[in-house]
Design an enzyme around this catalytic site. Structure first.
Site, PDB file in Angstrom:
ATOM      1  N   SER A 650       0.810  -1.220   0.000  1.00 47.89           N
ATOM      2  CA  SER A 650       0.000   0.000   0.000  1.00 47.89           C
ATOM      3  C   SER A 650       0.841   1.267   0.000  1.00 47.89           C
ATOM      4  O   SER A 650       0.299   2.359  -0.169  1.00 47.89           O
ATOM      5  CB  SER A 650      -0.931   0.009   1.225  1.00 47.89           C
ATOM      6  OG  SER A 650      -0.184   0.029   2.427  1.00 47.89           O
ATOM      7  N   LYS A 693      -6.273   5.054   8.086  1.00 45.51           N
ATOM      8  CA  LYS A 693      -5.091   5.799   7.639  1.00 45.51           C
ATOM      9  C   LYS A 693      -5.370   7.297   7.577  1.00 45.51           C
ATOM     10  O   LYS A 693      -4.565   8.120   8.029  1.00 45.51           O
ATOM     11  CB  LYS A 693      -4.642   5.266   6.276  1.00 45.51           C
ATOM     12  CG  LYS A 693      -4.058   3.865   6.321  1.00 45.51           C
ATOM     13  CD  LYS A 693      -3.709   3.360   4.932  1.00 45.51           C
ATOM     14  CE  LYS A 693      -3.075   1.979   4.995  1.00 45.51           C
ATOM     15  NZ  LYS A 693      -2.743   1.430   3.659  1.00 45.51           N
TER      16      LYS A 693
END
Length: 801
Positions: A650, A693
């Protein structure tokens, strides 16, 4: 043209309370089946209805999706439509005591047979002693014994008479009968016999030899006469026993005329009682020994009820919580007496296979596999279609201790195993018998579409929970907030979680806070309070990480711009709690051979997926900038101040951005954080944990003060997954924070640097002043230096001042 931030409406998909067709959960009925598990329901119904062998069921899915409750509910419905199976009992085999016989009886008849046999033994204990104490029996027995005595006396009297006529006496000695010469009615001593004339001695010896033969012939007849007498006594006893018990057995036999097995067993009981009548009279030596050892002479006539379905309403549905081998297939227990272990058929105990025979058995697959021998013995029983009770490991020859060998019981059962998907696939791959025995898989999904029908079904499930556990009802706003949280749990605004355990806990905690506020219904505020309290209980580590960043111990910038430095976003999972936090990634470049060095990988802190992401971005750089000449650079990437393992791709787009920044010598905004993976064509791909996040970077920025320029770059394909906290959405609405959806790295680098990425022309050159042109120029310079180093010394032109 720079990318615009996402509108606040895309950051959180609201569930409008007014769209719900009820005022509170009190207005709703129960859901028909598990919410969102139509595929699993179809599989369960198919497996239940399939009568052929091998179509047992494995219910696979994440824990908490309601696998067990749904399986038990559907099985119970099906079982209620079936007839109750029969009873099973073990009785003694009077010919082979170590091999007890099994009898199959109609449901509810086993306990009656057990009571009848207990009654029979009690009656025999009264009737037989009375019959053998009767005057008639004593007289007949005495007559038989007297006849034997008279026969013996007559035979020996004949020998004695013949001996007397020959002046020979028949006398008894300590060692038996003997013959001796007489004179004048007196037995001669050996000395006196020697004084007789020789012809007299010879006559006595001849007469005594003849008489000795007759005496020995008579003695040899005595055992035969005694055997005949004993046979007559046994026949007498048998007649007396038959007279005493025939009417009792006739009474029992009349009750079981429809059960030939029981008829045969009662006949065997009758024969054994006659053969062991002394046990009832208390005079037999064997019975005295048994009583001395604490035994029960009448245990062999008892009935061991293994399975009693007298109270069953339909077929049994059994959940075995502790599937050990003895709990599964049954066991033979032992009693300790005088230092020895003894057992008999009365100590045979049923296993869950016996209890569920004719119905359904449900077990946890992991628990089953963790218990030695249980899995192999279950497969053996299913393949043989019979239950054979054995000691653990006996089938593998691990034990040689003698024990009972009960007759096997025919098995007709449907087994359901519940486990994780990984366990199902491992068994399918490594155990060839598994697919043969468990041919049906019920695959439970962890999410479902967020449709109006699904919302209503989820609301009905919550309503059923509220009624079952006596919780406060949820009003429209409370139920709407639960639905929103169900989307947050699966990280998808277009889906709902089917993890009913988590949603049930949320409702229970909201009920607690509603009671604390003396509310009559659970509202959205109570649900939110439950969510916040659950996070508060688990976010100590998150707070510590944020504190270290704020104090400057961990360096993460949220303003300014830096070359070769960028803020990535990582997610840390602690149990059931996940949180995001920013991580600083830096890149350094120099002339080299086209290598991108992943420092995390070099020191074994980077996992394979992270390594894959770095290789993919290397492929993108080579394809874009190395089409006409090899890349002549070396670059190093590192997650700064990261001391644990890193995996996942990611951050691959983030690493690509920082490499481009270092190559183009362009600073990257530090008030932005980035997440997203990248493919070899530069397309930014979806990642997990997007909400956590974003919130991790937002919390840091909020703690330092929101400047209005801060934000996060996410893949455009992750927009549908956004279910952000209310404070993040509100900050974006007020323009104090921004979320950018990126499709391609060219879009992202423009946002991060403020410089256009640039598109290549037909010759592969990029416009002046663009990021790609700067990168291309830097790489060309590296290539020129590399080519210059390869020119031989004699070919070099002299340098001029």
């Amino acid at each position: 043209m720079l990318q615009s931030p996402l509108s606040p409406e895309l950051l959180f998909t609201v569930c409008d309370p007014q769209s719900l067709p009820f005022d509170s959960t009190d207005d709703l009925g129960d859901a028909d089946d598990a919410v969102g598990q139509e595929r699993a329901v179809e599989a369960i119904r198919f497996a239940v209805g399939m009568r052929h062998r091998g179509f047992n069921l494995f219910a696979l899915g994440p824990e908490g999706t309601g696998r067990r409750s749904l399986v038990m509910r559907l099985l119970s419905r099906q079982a209620a439509e079936r007839a109750a199976p029969g009873d099973w009992v073990y009785v003694n085999d009077f010919d082979q005591n170590q091999r007890p016989k099994v009898l199959s009886l109609p449901a509810g008849r086993a306990s009656g047979l057990k009571k009848d046999m207990d009654w029979l033994v009690g009656e025999l204990g009264q009737a037989l002693p009375a019959a053998f104490e009767a005057e008639e029996y004593r007289n007949r027995r005495q007559a038989i014994e007297d006849e034997l005595k008279e026969r013996q006396e007559t035979a020996f009297g004949t020998v004695a008479h013949e001996a007397g006529e020959s002046s020979v006496a028949l006398i008894r000695t300590p060692v038996g009968l003997a013959l001796a010469p007489m004179k004048d009615g007196e037995v001669l001593s050996p000395d006196e016999f020697k004084k007789l004339p020789d012809d007299s001695q010879d006559r006595f010896k001849a007469d005594m030899a003849a008489l000795q033969e007759k005496l020995e012939a008579t003695i040899k007849q005595v055992p035969k006469w005694e055997r005949e007498t004993r046979a007559r006594l046994r026949a007498l006893d048998h007649d007396v026993v038959a007279f005493a018990i025939d009417h009792l057995l006739e009474e029992l036999t009349a009750k079981y005329t429809d059960l030939p097995q029981v008829q045969t067993y009662l006949q065997a009981v009758s024969a054994d009682v006659a053969a062991n009548v002394g046990d009832f009279l208390g005079e037999d030596e064997r019975s005295k020994i048994r009583r001395a050892l604490g035994g029960d002479s009448f245990r062999r006539y008892r009935v061991n009820v293994l399975v009693d379905n007298a109270q069953a309403q339909g077929a049994p549905v059994v959940y075995e919580d502790y599937p050990t081998q003895p709990n599964l297939i049954g066991r033979v227990e032992h009693l300790a007496q005088y230092g020895a272990l003894i057992t008999d058929f009365n100590l045979i105990r049923a296993g869950s296979l016996h209890k569920a025979n004719g119905g359904f058995l449900v077990m946890d697959a992991r628990k089953l596999l963790m218990n030695p021998f249980a899995w192999e013995d279950l497969k053996r029983a299913l393949k043989a279609r019979e239950i054979r009770i054995e000691s653990p490991g006996q089938s593998m020859g691990l034990f040689s201790t003698f024990s009972l060998e009960p007759e096997p019981i025919p098995l007709d059962i449907k087994v359901v195993l519940i486990g994780d998907p990984m366990l199902y696939y491992l068994l399918s791959h490594h155990d060839p018998e598994f697919s043969e025995l468990f041919k049906v898989a019920a695959d439970f999904d962890w999410r479902m579409d967020r449709s109006p029908r699904a919302v209503l079904e989820l609301s009905r499930s919550v309503a059923a929970l509220v009624r079952k556990e006596g919780l406060l009802p949820l009003d429209r706003s409370g139920m709407a907030r639960v639905i929103e949280q169900a989307s947050r749990l699966v990280e998808d605004a277009e889906k709902l979680s089917t993890h009913m355990a988590s949603l049930a806990d949320l409702v229970r905690e909201a009920d607690h806070w509603a009671h604390a506020a003396s509310a009559r219904q659970i509202a959205a505020a109570h649900v939110q309070q439950a969510i916040d309290a659950a996070i508060r209980r688990q976010d100590r580590v998150r707070e510590n990480v944020q504190e270290e960043i704020q104090r400057g111990i961990i360096h993460v910038a949220t303003d300014g711009a830096e070359i070769g430095q960028i803020n990535a976003l990582a997610v840390l999972q602690l149990g059931n709690f996940a949180f995001g936090h920013p991580v600083r990634i830096t890149a350094r470049i120099h002339a080299g051979k086209g290598d991108v060095i992943d420092i995390e990988r070099e020191v074994d802190l980077g996992g394979p997926l992270h390594g894959k992401g770095v290789l993919i971005l290397s492929g993108f750089l080579a394809a874009r900038f190395g089409a006409h000449e090899p890349l002549s650079l070396s670059a190093s990437l590192v997650f700064e101040q990261s001391y644990g393992g890193i995996d996942g791709d990611s951050a691959s787009s983030t690493e690509l951005y920082v490499l481009l920044s270092a190559l183009a010598d362009l600073p990257i905004r530090q008030d932005l954080a980035v997440t997203g993976s990248v493919d070899q064509f530069g397309r930014v791909q979806a990642i997990g944990g997007v909400n956590e996040k974003i919130e991790g970077f937002f919390d840091l920025c909020a703690a330092r003060g929101l400047s209005g320029s801060q934000g996060v770059l996410i893949p455009a394909s992750n927009v549908a997954h956004l279910m952000l906290r209310a404070d993040v959405v509100e900050a974006c609405r007020q323009g104090r924070f921004a979320i950018y959806a990126i499709d391609h790295v060219d879009q992202g680098i423009e946002v991060l640097t403020g410089v256009p990425a640039g598109e290549a022309d037909a010759q592969g050159r990029y416009p002046t002043g663009t990021v790609n042109r700067k990168v291309q120029a830097r790489l060309a310079a590296f290539a020129s230096r590399a080519a210059l180093r390869l020119v031989p010394e004699r070919d070099k032109k002299p340098e001029t001042e």
